[in-house]
Design an enzyme around this catalytic site. Structure first.
Site, PDB file in Angstrom:
ATOM      1  N   HIS A 120       0.823  -1.216   0.000  1.00 42.30           N
ATOM      2  CA  HIS A 120       0.000   0.000   0.000  1.00 42.30           C
ATOM      3  C   HIS A 120       0.858   1.268   0.000  1.00 42.30           C
ATOM      4  CE1 HIS A 120      -3.658  -2.433   1.688  1.00 42.30           C
ATOM      5  NE2 HIS A 120      -3.590  -2.472   0.383  1.00 42.30           N
ATOM      6  N   CYS A 131       4.296  18.794  -8.790  1.00 38.45           N
ATOM      7  CA  CYS A 131       5.584  18.561  -9.475  1.00 38.45           C
ATOM      8  C   CYS A 131       6.183  17.204  -9.136  1.00 38.45           C
ATOM      9  CB  CYS A 131       6.572  19.682  -9.143  1.00 38.45           C
ATOM     10  SG  CYS A 131       7.189  19.606  -7.448  1.00 38.45           S
ATOM     11  N   THR A 189      -3.316  -9.447  10.005  1.00 34.38           N
ATOM     12  CA  THR A 189      -4.211  -8.813   9.021  1.00 34.38           C
ATOM     13  C   THR A 189      -5.603  -9.425   9.118  1.00 34.38           C
ATOM     14  OG1 THR A 189      -4.655  -8.360   6.684  1.00 34.38           O
ATOM     15  CG2 THR A 189      -3.375 -10.351   7.144  1.00 34.38           C
ATOM     16  N   SER A 190      -6.607  -8.571   8.990  1.00 34.66           N
ATOM     17  CA  SER A 190      -7.996  -9.055   9.023  1.00 34.66           C
ATOM     18  C   SER A 190      -8.365  -9.714   7.695  1.00 34.66           C
ATOM     19  CB  SER A 190      -8.950  -7.893   9.309  1.00 34.66           C
ATOM     20  OG  SER A 190      -8.849  -6.928   8.283  1.00 34.66           O
TER      21      SER A 190
END
Ligand code: OAD
Length: 248
Positions: A120, A131, A189-190
């Site tokens: 991510h 820029c 982690t879910s």
């Protein structure tokens, strides 16, 4: 649980290529709150209002105030915990090749892992929306919100908002690692957010042993993962590494 820790250590000892997929639970013990569940960020705010790219484009100051500034304060201070250190130790022992992380806090690299795929993106850098200059987040002056680049453009995290694509290289490499590994640790982690949640599925389909470390069951539990060690990431990693060190 002790038996599962011994089993995980033995499975790692035998593996030719091991990988880990980590989520917010891996960084909780570093003081970074998770997104879902008790004390999770999304209990307090609606991700569609603060973490969607459309919300940011519409009102960057609001997203900076509600989400990004607070995240900067926490991430700037965070240090690796025993989960990060355990994964770094596994790499040093030659027993872990790659960490794929959904976290944007940079703690795996700080702990010493050298092959970290930031699925991510990263919060370590902000980038100018005009820029494309990149500025280290800890050097960004937040006395003005939203903070701006020297050119006057608004800065945004170099991370993925909801509604944005996963960086191509991260997606491509993660698929490769999932296909090539013969063991995948899925930590904290879910497994609710796609496409990250598909990585262990791909690993399983291509022959890997999938081991979850999480105090709670997830949609992977009993379906994709071979077993789950129900405990906090730091303690569990300490125990697995200690067992593994006895075996090699
Ligand atoms: P979640 O917040 O969805 O899930 C955290 C997981 O950590 C849960 O399954 C908890 O049970 C587990 N957990 C809690 N305490 C733990 C501990 N001490 N040790 C190990 N596990 C623990 O976090 P993620 O799955 O990482 O995306 O969320 C995925 C994505 O959703 C994030 O990357 C973010 C978010 O919206 C974006 O911002 C694009």
């Amino acid at each position: 649980m002790d038996d599962l820790i011994k089993k995980a250590a033995a499975d790692l000892a035998q593996a030719n290529m091991a990988a880990a997929l980590t989520g917010a639970g891996a960084s909780i013990e570093s003081g970074i709150p998770p997104f879902r569940g008790k004390g999770g960020l999304w209990e307090k705010m609606d991700p569609m209002e603060v973490a969607h790219i459309d919300a940011f484009m519409q009102d960057p100051a609001k997203v900076w105030k509600l989400l990004v500034k607070g995240m900067k304060d926490v991430v700037d201070q965070a240090q690796p915990n025993d989960c990060h250190k355990g994964l770094a130790r596994l790499e040093a022992l030659g027993k872990l090749q790659t960490v794929i992380t959904q976290n944007i806090d940079g703690l795996h690299q700080m702990a010493g892992n050298t092959d970290v795929i930031e699925f991510h993106g990263t919060f370590a850098w902000q980038r100018c929306m005009d820029c494309n200059t990149h500025i280290e987040t800890r050097r960004v002056n937040v006395s003005e919100i939203p903070p701006r680049c020297h050119c006057g453009g608004i800065l945004r995290p170099n991370a993925v908002f909801f509604g944005e694509l996963i960086p191509h290289e991260a997606l491509w490499r993660s698929r490769q690692v999932a296909t090539d590994c013969d063991i995948m640790l899925v930590i904290g982690t879910s497994a609710m957010v796609h496409p990250a949640a598909m990585i262990p599925v791909l690993a399983k389909e291509t022959g890997a042993n999938v081991i979850e470390i999480n105090p709670e069951s997830t949609p992977l539990t009993g379906e994709i993962s071979d077993y789950i060690i129900k405990g906090p990431a730091g303690d569990t990693m300490n125990c697995i590494v200690a067992e593994l060190e006895k075996m090699i």
